[in-house]
Design a protein around this motif. Structure first.
Motif, mmCIF file in Angstrom:
data_model
loop_
_atom_site.group_PDB
_atom_site.id
_atom_site.type_symbol
_atom_site.label_atom_id
_atom_site.label_comp_id
_atom_site.label_asym_id
_atom_site.label_seq_id
_atom_site.Cartn_x
_atom_site.Cartn_y
_atom_site.Cartn_z
ATOM 1 N N ARG A 77 41.654 35.027 17.203
ATOM 2 C CA ARG A 77 42.579 35.950 17.877
ATOM 3 C C ARG A 77 42.113 37.395 17.749
ATOM 4 N NH1 ARG A 77 46.459 33.218 15.070
ATOM 5 N NH2 ARG A 77 46.878 35.114 13.869
ATOM 6 N N ALA A 78 41.561 37.736 16.607
ATOM 7 C CA ALA A 78 41.164 39.128 16.373
ATOM 8 C C ALA A 78 39.880 39.511 17.102
ATOM 9 C CB ALA A 78 40.979 39.371 14.870
ATOM 10 N N GLY A 79 38.971 38.535 17.326
ATOM 11 C CA GLY A 79 37.660 38.929 17.815
ATOM 12 C C GLY A 79 37.162 38.299 19.090
ATOM 13 N N TYR A 80 37.785 37.213 19.566
ATOM 14 C CA TYR A 80 37.207 36.512 20.714
ATOM 15 C C TYR A 80 37.134 37.423 21.929
ATOM 16 C CZ TYR A 80 36.114 32.852 24.044
ATOM 17 O OH TYR A 80 35.503 32.093 25.014
ATOM 18 N N VAL A 81 36.039 37.319 22.654
ATOM 19 C CA VAL A 81 35.752 38.261 23.734
ATOM 20 C C VAL A 81 36.781 38.211 24.862
ATOM 21 C CG1 VAL A 81 34.194 36.656 24.930
ATOM 22 C CG2 VAL A 81 33.896 39.135 25.227
ATOM 23 N N PHE A 82 37.477 37.069 25.011
ATOM 24 C CA PHE A 82 38.542 36.963 26.004
ATOM 25 C C PHE A 82 39.879 36.815 25.269
ATOM 26 C CE2 PHE A 82 34.845 35.121 28.282
ATOM 27 C CZ PHE A 82 34.768 36.045 29.328
ATOM 28 N N PRO A 83 40.597 37.899 25.013
ATOM 29 C CA PRO A 83 41.827 37.841 24.206
ATOM 30 C C PRO A 83 42.863 36.874 24.763
ATOM 31 C CG PRO A 83 41.133 40.119 24.526
ATOM 32 C CD PRO A 83 40.257 39.286 25.407
ATOM 33 N N GLU A 84 42.985 36.799 26.094
ATOM 34 C CA GLU A 84 43.997 35.922 26.675
ATOM 35 C C GLU A 84 43.688 34.452 26.412
ATOM 36 O OE1 GLU A 84 40.730 36.554 29.616
ATOM 37 O OE2 GLU A 84 41.859 37.813 28.218
ATOM 38 N N LYS A 85 42.405 34.098 26.366
ATOM 39 C CA LYS A 85 42.031 32.725 26.056
ATOM 40 C C LYS A 85 42.253 32.416 24.580
ATOM 41 C CE LYS A 85 38.674 32.174 29.792
ATOM 42 N NZ LYS A 85 37.258 31.854 30.141
ATOM 43 N N ALA A 86 42.106 33.437 23.744
ATOM 44 C CA ALA A 86 42.354 33.243 22.311
ATOM 45 C C ALA A 86 43.801 32.837 22.060
ATOM 46 C CB ALA A 86 42.021 34.514 21.547
ATOM 47 N N ALA A 115 47.523 28.471 20.410
ATOM 48 C CA ALA A 115 48.696 27.637 20.661
ATOM 49 C C ALA A 115 48.341 26.154 20.640
ATOM 50 C CB ALA A 115 49.327 28.020 22.000
ATOM 51 N N GLU A 116 47.219 25.783 21.250
ATOM 52 C CA GLU A 116 46.851 24.373 21.338
ATOM 53 C C GLU A 116 46.448 23.802 19.979
ATOM 54 O OE1 GLU A 116 46.006 20.546 22.725
ATOM 55 O OE2 GLU A 116 47.329 22.171 23.404
ATOM 56 N N ILE A 117 45.679 24.541 19.211
ATOM 57 C CA ILE A 117 45.252 24.028 17.907
ATOM 58 C C ILE A 117 46.446 23.910 16.965
ATOM 59 C CG2 ILE A 117 43.770 24.420 15.901
ATOM 60 C CD1 ILE A 117 42.300 23.596 18.475
ATOM 61 N N ARG A 118 47.343 24.870 17.015
ATOM 62 C CA ARG A 118 48.543 24.780 16.165
ATOM 63 C C ARG A 118 49.436 23.614 16.605
ATOM 64 N NH1 ARG A 118 48.908 28.952 12.644
ATOM 65 N NH2 ARG A 118 47.699 30.835 13.147
ATOM 66 N N ARG A 119 49.481 23.334 17.912
ATOM 67 C CA ARG A 119 50.261 22.185 18.389
ATOM 68 C C ARG A 119 49.696 20.887 17.812
ATOM 69 N NH1 ARG A 119 50.233 18.199 22.054
ATOM 70 N NH2 ARG A 119 48.100 18.686 22.721
ATOM 71 N N ARG A 120 48.383 20.757 17.858
ATOM 72 C CA ARG A 120 47.747 19.556 17.313
ATOM 73 C C ARG A 120 47.921 19.481 15.795
ATOM 74 N NH1 ARG A 120 44.053 16.861 20.718
ATOM 75 N NH2 ARG A 120 43.735 17.870 22.743
ATOM 76 N N LEU A 121 47.880 20.651 15.151
ATOM 77 C CA LEU A 121 48.081 20.686 13.695
ATOM 78 C C LEU A 121 49.472 20.160 13.342
ATOM 79 C CD1 LEU A 121 47.039 21.591 10.898
ATOM 80 C CD2 LEU A 121 47.960 23.866 11.399
ATOM 81 N N ASP A 122 50.489 20.590 14.106
ATOM 82 C CA ASP A 122 51.856 20.145 13.856
ATOM 83 C C ASP A 122 52.011 18.644 14.086
ATOM 84 O OD1 ASP A 122 52.598 22.703 13.215
ATOM 85 O OD2 ASP A 122 53.409 23.166 15.207
ATOM 86 N N GLU A 129 37.827 22.042 24.353
ATOM 87 C CA GLU A 129 38.651 21.478 25.430
ATOM 88 C C GLU A 129 39.477 22.573 26.087
ATOM 89 O OE1 GLU A 129 41.150 18.258 24.283
ATOM 90 O OE2 GLU A 129 39.493 17.008 23.551
ATOM 91 N N VAL A 130 40.027 23.449 25.272
ATOM 92 C CA VAL A 130 40.857 24.535 25.790
ATOM 93 C C VAL A 130 39.994 25.633 26.384
ATOM 94 C CG1 VAL A 130 42.651 26.219 25.221
ATOM 95 C CG2 VAL A 130 42.536 24.051 23.990
ATOM 96 N N CYS A 131 38.882 25.911 25.739
ATOM 97 C CA CYS A 131 38.012 27.021 26.125
ATOM 98 C C CYS A 131 36.564 26.546 26.012
ATOM 99 C CB CYS A 131 38.267 28.222 25.213
ATOM 100 S SG CYS A 131 37.337 29.685 25.641
ATOM 101 N N PRO A 132 35.946 26.142 27.114
ATOM 102 C CA PRO A 132 34.606 25.547 27.047
ATOM 103 C C PRO A 132 33.517 26.575 26.749
ATOM 104 C CG PRO A 132 35.308 25.744 29.322
ATOM 105 C CD PRO A 132 36.484 26.144 28.481
#
Length: 298
Positions: free
Chosen positions: A16-25, A30-37, A59-62
């Protein structure tokens, strides 16, 4: 002992802090936390966790550089030292002859240069120049990038510079999210060997070709300066920073992106598509066939 949940949380914080596309971060988080839950990562060991999370990230961001990475060798948990990382890369290049594996003159007066790493422009200039001197009088050149796994953007610009005239050509830019700056890459006005501007160039690619090797292939193709022969490449166009999470787990975060001066985009996630698609182990024969038959890039 750090838990899988804590490892994932720290990795997502870095993304979230560094990925070049903030909106994709945001989508990735959201997706990784969903799978974690849902318990998708419960009970996984280190390598298994890294494999599962990386698959879901992509899968979310190729983005092939966006990964949770396992390393058998323990790493320091101190923040990544850029100077130390660069020193390690320069040491690798010294041991690997600045990335140049072999140079040959083949039947039909065709030059061949096998490049495994894209060196830095300063450290690699002499070796790259020596290779280009040896093929300077050839009738056509094959640049073999099938086993090239990456390297330095400025080195990619140096390699490309040999295939254009003395006038500067705008090759590409790299936008960095952290600084907000865009760095331009142009062909170099001075080189330690003759330019190779008036003869055909064939670039060999494979599914292994990655990052800096893709940079050279994509740039020469986009500018109409080479014919690409082989397989679609891996598709990694984003310069990346590695952050330690544990002694054996790193999160790799692309913090910048390449922007080609011709296409306005890059090869991220899709790879560089060859002009002549053939299996990698047939690419050299196919390129030599084209070169000896008088094939050109017009």
């Amino acid at each position: 002992m750090i838990t899988n949940e804590q490892i994932i949380a720290q990795g997502l914080d870095r993304i979230r802090a560094g990925y070049v596309f903030p909106e994709k971060a945001v989508d990735v988080d959201a997706e990784i936390r969903r799978r974690l839950d849902l318990g998708a990562y419960a009970g996984l060991d280190g390598p298994g966790l890294c494999e599962a999370v990386t698959a879901h990230l992509q899968e979310v961001c190729p983005d092939k550089h966006l990964r949770l990475l396992w390393t058998d060798e323990p790493q320091s948990l101190e923040p990544a030292d850029q100077d130390e990382g660069r020193a390690a890369f320069l040491d690798l290049l010294r041991r690997e002859n600045q990335g140049v594996r072999r140079v040959e003159r083949l039947d039909g007066n065709i030059g061949l240069i096998d490049v495994r790493w894209i060196a830095t422009a300063d450290g690699g200039a002499a070796v790259i120049g020596a290779a280009m001197h040896l093929v300077a009088s050839s009738s056509a050149l094959v640049l073999d990038l099938r086993s090239c796994r990456g390297g330095a953007p400025e080195g990619a610009a140096m390699w490309c510079s040999y295939f254009f005239g003395d006038d500067q050509v705008h090759l590409n830019d790299i936008y960095d999210r952290t600084s907000g700056e865009t760095r331009q890459f142009w062909t170099l006005p001075h080189l330690p060997a003759p330019r190779y501007t008036d003869r055909p160039v064939y670039v060999l690619t494979s599914a292994t070709t990655f990052s800096g090797g893709e940079d050279v292939a994509y740039t020469l193709q986009a500018h109409g300066r080479a014919v690409l022969v082989g397989e679609t490449t891996r598709g990694g166009a984003h310069p990346t920073v590695r952050h330690p999470v544990t002694e054996h787990i790193l999160v790799t975060v692309p913090t910048a992106r390449s922007i080609n001066a011709v296409t306005g985009t890059n090869w991220e996630g899709v790879g560089v598509v060859p002009d002549i698609p053939v299996p990698a182990d047939e690419a050299l024969d196919r390129a030599l066939e084209a070169a000896r038959g008088g094939g050109n890039i017009d």
